[in-house]
Design a protein around this motif. Structure first.
Motif, mmCIF file in Angstrom:
data_model
loop_
_atom_site.group_PDB
_atom_site.id
_atom_site.type_symbol
_atom_site.label_atom_id
_atom_site.label_comp_id
_atom_site.label_asym_id
_atom_site.label_seq_id
_atom_site.Cartn_x
_atom_site.Cartn_y
_atom_site.Cartn_z
ATOM 1 N N THR A 199 90.660 58.328 1.281
ATOM 2 C CA THR A 199 89.728 59.328 0.785
ATOM 3 C C THR A 199 88.303 58.839 0.991
ATOM 4 O O THR A 199 88.090 57.780 1.607
ATOM 5 C CB THR A 199 90.036 59.633 -0.701
ATOM 6 O OG1 THR A 199 89.237 60.711 -1.150
ATOM 7 C CG2 THR A 199 89.828 58.413 -1.585
ATOM 8 N N HIS A 249 86.593 63.262 -8.279
ATOM 9 C CA HIS A 249 87.411 62.520 -7.317
ATOM 10 C C HIS A 249 88.388 61.581 -8.029
ATOM 11 O O HIS A 249 89.577 61.541 -7.704
ATOM 12 C CB HIS A 249 86.461 61.725 -6.409
ATOM 13 C CG HIS A 249 87.132 60.902 -5.370
ATOM 14 N ND1 HIS A 249 86.776 59.590 -5.126
ATOM 15 C CD2 HIS A 249 88.133 61.181 -4.500
ATOM 16 C CE1 HIS A 249 87.528 59.109 -4.143
ATOM 17 N NE2 HIS A 249 88.350 60.044 -3.745
ATOM 18 N N GLU A 272 83.877 59.051 -0.478
ATOM 19 C CA GLU A 272 82.850 59.478 -1.421
ATOM 20 C C GLU A 272 81.510 59.563 -0.696
ATOM 21 O O GLU A 272 81.256 58.753 0.204
ATOM 22 C CB GLU A 272 82.738 58.489 -2.576
ATOM 23 C CG GLU A 272 83.921 58.546 -3.521
ATOM 24 C CD GLU A 272 83.611 57.934 -4.871
ATOM 25 O OE1 GLU A 272 82.567 57.273 -5.012
ATOM 26 O OE2 GLU A 272 84.403 58.140 -5.797
ATOM 27 N N GLY A 315 86.305 64.103 -1.393
ATOM 28 C CA GLY A 315 87.673 63.784 -1.756
ATOM 29 C C GLY A 315 88.439 64.915 -2.406
ATOM 30 O O GLY A 315 89.664 64.900 -2.423
#
Length: 219
Positions: free
Chosen positions: A43, A83, A45, A48
């Motif tokens: 994933t 997230h 940032e 996500g």
């Protein structure tokens, strides 16, 4: 007294400045864990989740007005809170490994060292909105000028336009790099610093060696 962050042994984060090669390293780590039979969630940032990706668009695409550093920080943590709760924690709870392209250390580097926001304020947000930290953080360290050369070539080949943060001046990215290195010095038990100036295969090999060493001592 604030409670300690909960360290998550199966949460790996990859940090570094622009052009450090985080995507290549993430792919290598993911493949190594998959080969060993683990479920892996990769994933990034900010982003996500669908909501977090919309926040990412606001953060990186711009809105036509100046984004205040504190606004930038709060949006980063809003994205991160979503997230963590929607992707990271559920995956960890079912026993998966999670590899994140950036995590909270990026806020200390970009909004803290880069923008000049108070580290204590960031720590309070981390405690309240996140509550966890990676078991292992790989910092891909690269000189700013070298990183600029890489991203310039990438943008030309891909036809992409630098985002709002990528358009910052070199002095900003020097502060960001210093911020990352300071975080690594403060948390040597969690960070592994990798020289990202080498070719992609060598950097990926160093990252895989760091993961192998971490897994060996974590057993």
């Amino acid at each position: 007294m604030t409670a300690a962050l909960q360290r998550q042994p199966r949460l790996l984060s990859i940090e570094g400045g622009e052009g450090a090669g985080k995507s290549t390293v993430l792919s290598a780590l993911r493949e190594a864990l998959l080969v060993d039979g683990h479920e892996v969630v990769s994933t990034r940032e900010p982003g996500g989740t669908p909501l977090a990706e919309r926040i990412r668009e606001l953060l990186l695409g711009g809105t036509g007005e100046t984004v205040h550093p504190q606004t930038e920080l709060l949006l980063m943590f809003a994205s991160r809170a979503q997230h963590v709760r929607e992707v990271v924690l559920p995956a960890l709870q079912r026993g998966a490994w999670v590899i994140s392209d950036r995590f909270t250390d990026s806020s200390y580097a970009y909004q803290g060292a880069g923008r000049g926001l108070d580290e204590g304020y960031i720590a309070a947000l981390e405690q309240q909105a996140v509550g966890i930290e990676p078991g292992l953080t790989l910092l891909l360290d690269l000189g700013v000028a070298h990183g600029r050369e890489r991203t310039r070539g990438r943008d030309l080949l891909g036809g992409s336009v630098p985002d709002r943060i990528e358009r910052e001046r070199d002095s900003f990215f020097e502060r960001v790099r210093d911020g990352f290195l300071a975080r690594a010095a403060q948390h040597p038990d969690r960070f592994r610093v990798i020289d990202a100036s080498h070719d992609a295969a060598s950097v990926a090999a160093a990252a895989l060696a760091a993961l192998a060493g971490y897994r060996e001592v974590s057993r």
